[in-house]
Design a protein around this motif. Structure first.
Motif, mmCIF file in Angstrom:
data_model
loop_
_atom_site.group_PDB
_atom_site.id
_atom_site.type_symbol
_atom_site.label_atom_id
_atom_site.label_comp_id
_atom_site.label_asym_id
_atom_site.label_seq_id
_atom_site.Cartn_x
_atom_site.Cartn_y
_atom_site.Cartn_z
ATOM 1 N N LYS A 1 0.826 -1.200 0.000
ATOM 2 C CA LYS A 1 0.000 0.000 0.000
ATOM 3 C C LYS A 1 0.863 1.253 0.000
ATOM 4 O O LYS A 1 2.028 1.226 0.425
ATOM 5 C CB LYS A 1 -0.933 0.003 1.203
ATOM 6 C CG LYS A 1 -0.250 -0.068 2.562
ATOM 7 C CD LYS A 1 -1.265 -0.164 3.680
ATOM 8 C CE LYS A 1 -0.583 -0.321 5.046
ATOM 9 N NZ LYS A 1 -1.575 -0.443 6.137
ATOM 10 N N LEU B 1 -2.541 -2.300 -5.693
ATOM 11 C CA LEU B 1 -2.028 -1.376 -4.677
ATOM 12 C C LEU B 1 -3.170 -0.532 -4.141
ATOM 13 O O LEU B 1 -4.021 -0.067 -4.901
ATOM 14 C CB LEU B 1 -0.964 -0.445 -5.267
ATOM 15 C CG LEU B 1 0.421 -0.996 -5.584
ATOM 16 C CD1 LEU B 1 1.231 0.050 -6.323
ATOM 17 C CD2 LEU B 1 1.133 -1.389 -4.306
ATOM 18 N N SER B 2 -3.177 -0.312 -2.844
ATOM 19 C CA SER B 2 -4.158 0.606 -2.260
ATOM 20 C C SER B 2 -3.473 1.919 -1.925
ATOM 21 O O SER B 2 -2.278 1.943 -1.599
ATOM 22 C CB SER B 2 -4.772 0.005 -0.990
ATOM 23 O OG SER B 2 -3.782 -0.179 0.009
ATOM 24 N N GLU C 1 -3.720 5.094 0.616
ATOM 25 C CA GLU C 1 -4.344 5.531 1.869
ATOM 26 C C GLU C 1 -3.755 6.867 2.304
ATOM 27 O O GLU C 1 -2.813 7.371 1.700
ATOM 28 C CB GLU C 1 -4.129 4.457 2.944
ATOM 29 C CG GLU C 1 -4.700 3.095 2.566
ATOM 30 C CD GLU C 1 -4.385 2.025 3.594
ATOM 31 O OE1 GLU C 1 -3.835 2.372 4.671
ATOM 32 O OE2 GLU C 1 -4.679 0.840 3.336
ATOM 33 N N ASP D 1 3.917 -6.089 1.875
ATOM 34 C CA ASP D 1 3.064 -7.033 2.587
ATOM 35 C C ASP D 1 3.684 -7.530 3.889
ATOM 36 O O ASP D 1 2.971 -7.988 4.789
ATOM 37 C CB ASP D 1 2.741 -8.231 1.678
ATOM 38 C CG ASP D 1 1.913 -7.817 0.464
ATOM 39 O OD1 ASP D 1 1.214 -6.781 0.558
ATOM 40 O OD2 ASP D 1 1.979 -8.507 -0.580
#
Length: 583
Positions: free
Chosen positions: A2, A34-35, A37, A56
């Motif tokens: 992320k 992919l995030s 945030e 991860d």
């Protein structure tokens, strides 16, 4: 994997939203898993926008001063190709700077998503509140805060336990817990950062305090100029209510407590607790005489406790780690840590949180990296417009309430404005007095009229019209305003003037008697001339002069007509031969 982007006000101002949009577009285009945030500010505002890439396994790499163009490099080179990007990664020097701090108030800032309560719960959020409500009596809570030695971080440094105890012992079934988030000092942004980065820490601290005094309602008084803080705080309140941390019969104990926000109109005087209460009640924000104190008769004449954001944000940590652990930090008289907004002529500006007891030199040079352009350090203003200027000779001063007060300054809420050799201390005093003069509510004659007269004198001095006796008159007015003013605004307004006269009297004398500004800052006292030995007649100064005050033929020495010169400084800025002299 992320990507986390720092999205406090400082990050957004530096372009964080644009960077986030760029990442989202690239990830969508490449179809990557992919995030993206967000988080708050970790305090290193000079490095924004900041982007963390977390794999991860939890390994985190931090990239700084990231642009939209850098987003593609981070994705292609680091994420996909797994290459290092040393030029974008945070330096070891900056990592060391952060490591020298002790983070209690800022413990979660830049690490969690302030808009997700689950992130706060994952770092033991609300554990302390549950302990206090389920296991501790109000007396136990107050005793723990007393052992911790927590003092109010809003400026006065009054023992928190004493205020809580006074409110608890006041008769009545209706009591209020109020947070003063009306952070108005120029250069201060500690409370704003906590509200934007870790709002649940404030809510949890207020919940614990409410149990201690027996309050069922809490109010957070936030200045309206903090729109992002208000949005995130309201979101946090809503989420806490949904999760059962606010409302009725909390944890099935029969205890009720809920919160609401009141947006203030931006009056500096409303940082004073009785003026804040008047504003909450819909009246003009003006202080009143004490006693009675708010703990006896506050909001709607009911017992009311008021602390600021930083004070409340310390409380959950204290109950998770113990009062003794907090008391082990700091000095004998000033326990725990203090957050400072380090601004001005310092290389690494932003928020720093340190144990009480470090020196000013430790903060400004070891953590802040020293003075921009390696100029000479001159002074640091502490306590905002209510504080004072501490000179270079006192850089070894220990940071605690008593030692800072001895210098003539005050700890205040935590503003620390660094000044270098180019700062005129007379003009600095004039700047802060101009602020307090405008922010005076006008209730006291000494404050309303006295600060006006002082400002008139300081304006004259910086305009080159100072008179013999002005320094003595300023000092006389200072002490009368201190003695005759009703609240802390008037009582402390003279501090910048008194400390600059105390430590930099020679600058006042130069302005008044020699009509010179030592720092070469006050325009009316400057004279621009051209050194005939250095001038090559290039014509750059003549070409850039906005009022045609410079004459001279090409390749011949130029001259400045003093009657026409407006002292704008453009000739000095464009000269490549150091031939323009400022006297």
């Amino acid at each position: 994997m992320k990507i986390i982007i720092g999205s406090g006000s400082c990050g957004i101002a530096a372009g964080a939203h644009k960077v986030q949009t760029a990442f989202e577009a690239i990830i969508a285009e490449k179809g990557l898993n992919l995030s993206v945030e967000q988080t708050g500010c970790i305090g290193t505002c000079y490095l924004e926008p900041i982007v963390d890439v977390v794999d991860d396994a939890g390994k985190k790499i931090t990239f700084v001063n990231v642009t939209t163009e850098d987003a593609m490099r981070i994705i292609d080179d680091y994420v996909v190709a797994q290459k290092e990007l040393a030029d974008l990664q945070i330096s070891q020097e900056d990592i060391t700077m952060i490591g020298k701090q002790k983070r209690i108030v800022l413990r979660n800032s830049g690490l969690i998503d302030p808009e997700q309560i689950d992130d706060y719960l994952a770092v033991d959020g609300y554990v302390a509140a549950q302990k206090c409500l389920l296991e501790l009596t109000p007396e136990d809570i107050i005793d723990t805060v007393k052992v911790a030695g927590l003092k109010g971080r809003g400026g006065a440094g009054f023992p928190t336990w004493f205020k809580w105890d006074a409110a608890k012992k006041s008769p009545g079934t209706t009591k209020y817990m109020v947070c003063n988030a009306d952070e108005g000092d120029p250069g201060a942004f500690m409370d704003r950062s906590v509200l934007e980065s870790d709002p649940h820490a404030l809510i949890e601290g207020m919940l614990i305090g409410a149990k201690a005094i027996g309050a069922s309602e809490g109010i957070i008084y936030v200045r309206a100029e903090y729109p992002l803080a208000i949005v995130r705080l309201q979101n946090a309140i809503d989420q806490a209510r949904e999760k059962g941390f606010l409302g009725d019969n909390l944890f099935e104990t029969g205890f009720n407590f809920d919160l609401r926000i009141k947006a203030g109109a931006g009056a500096f005087v409303c940082g004073e607790e009785t003026a804040l209460i008047a504003s909450l009640e819909g009246e003009r924000g003006m202080p009143r005489l004490k006693p009675p104190f708010p703990a006896q008769k506050g909001y709607w004449n009911k017992p009311t406790n008021i602390n600021n954001v930083e004070t409340f944000a310390n409380v959950p940590w204290i109950f998770r780690n113990g009062g003794d652990a907090y008391a082990a930090l700091g000095t004998q008289e000033s326990k725990g840590t203090k957050v400072f907004a380090l601004t001005g002529k310092v290389k690494k500006g932003g928020l720093v949180e340190i144990p009480m007891g470090l020196t000013l030199h430790d903060v400004i040079f070891d953590i802040g990296g020293g003075i921009k352009a390696d100029k000479a350090f001159k002074a640091v203003q502490m306590g905002g417009p209510s504080g004072g200027c501490i000179p270079a000779s006192l850089l070894g001063t220990q940071i605690d309430y008593a030692e800072i007060t001895k210098t003539g300054a005050i700890m205040g809420s935590g503003g620390m404005v660094v000044m270098d050799e180019t700062t005129c201390m007379v003009d600095m005093a004039r700047f802060f007095l101009d602020f307090t003069c405008k922010e005076s509510c006008g209730k006291c004659t000494y404050c309303r009229v006295g600060t006006t007269r002082m400002l008139e004198i300081l304006n004259r001095i910086t305009q080159g019209e100072g008179r013999d006796g002005d320094i003595e008159l300023l000092e006389e007015l200072c002490y009368k305003i201190k003695d005759g003013s009703l609240c802390g605004l008037g009582q402390t307004a003279p501090n910048p003037v008194l400390t600059t006269i105390k430590y930099f009297r020679n600058e006042y004398e130069d302005h008044i008697y020699n009509k010179k500004c030592t720092a070469k800052s006050c325009k009316p006292l400057l004279t621009y001339t051209i050194d005939a030995d250095k001038c090559v007649g290039c014509g750059a100064c003549k070409k850039n002069c906005p009022v045609a005050a410079i004459t001279g033929e090409k390749k011949l020495v130029h001259e400045i007509n003093q009657d026409l010169c407006i002292k704008c400084g453009k000739c000095f800025a464009v000269c490549k031969f150091d031939s323009v002299i400022i006297d």
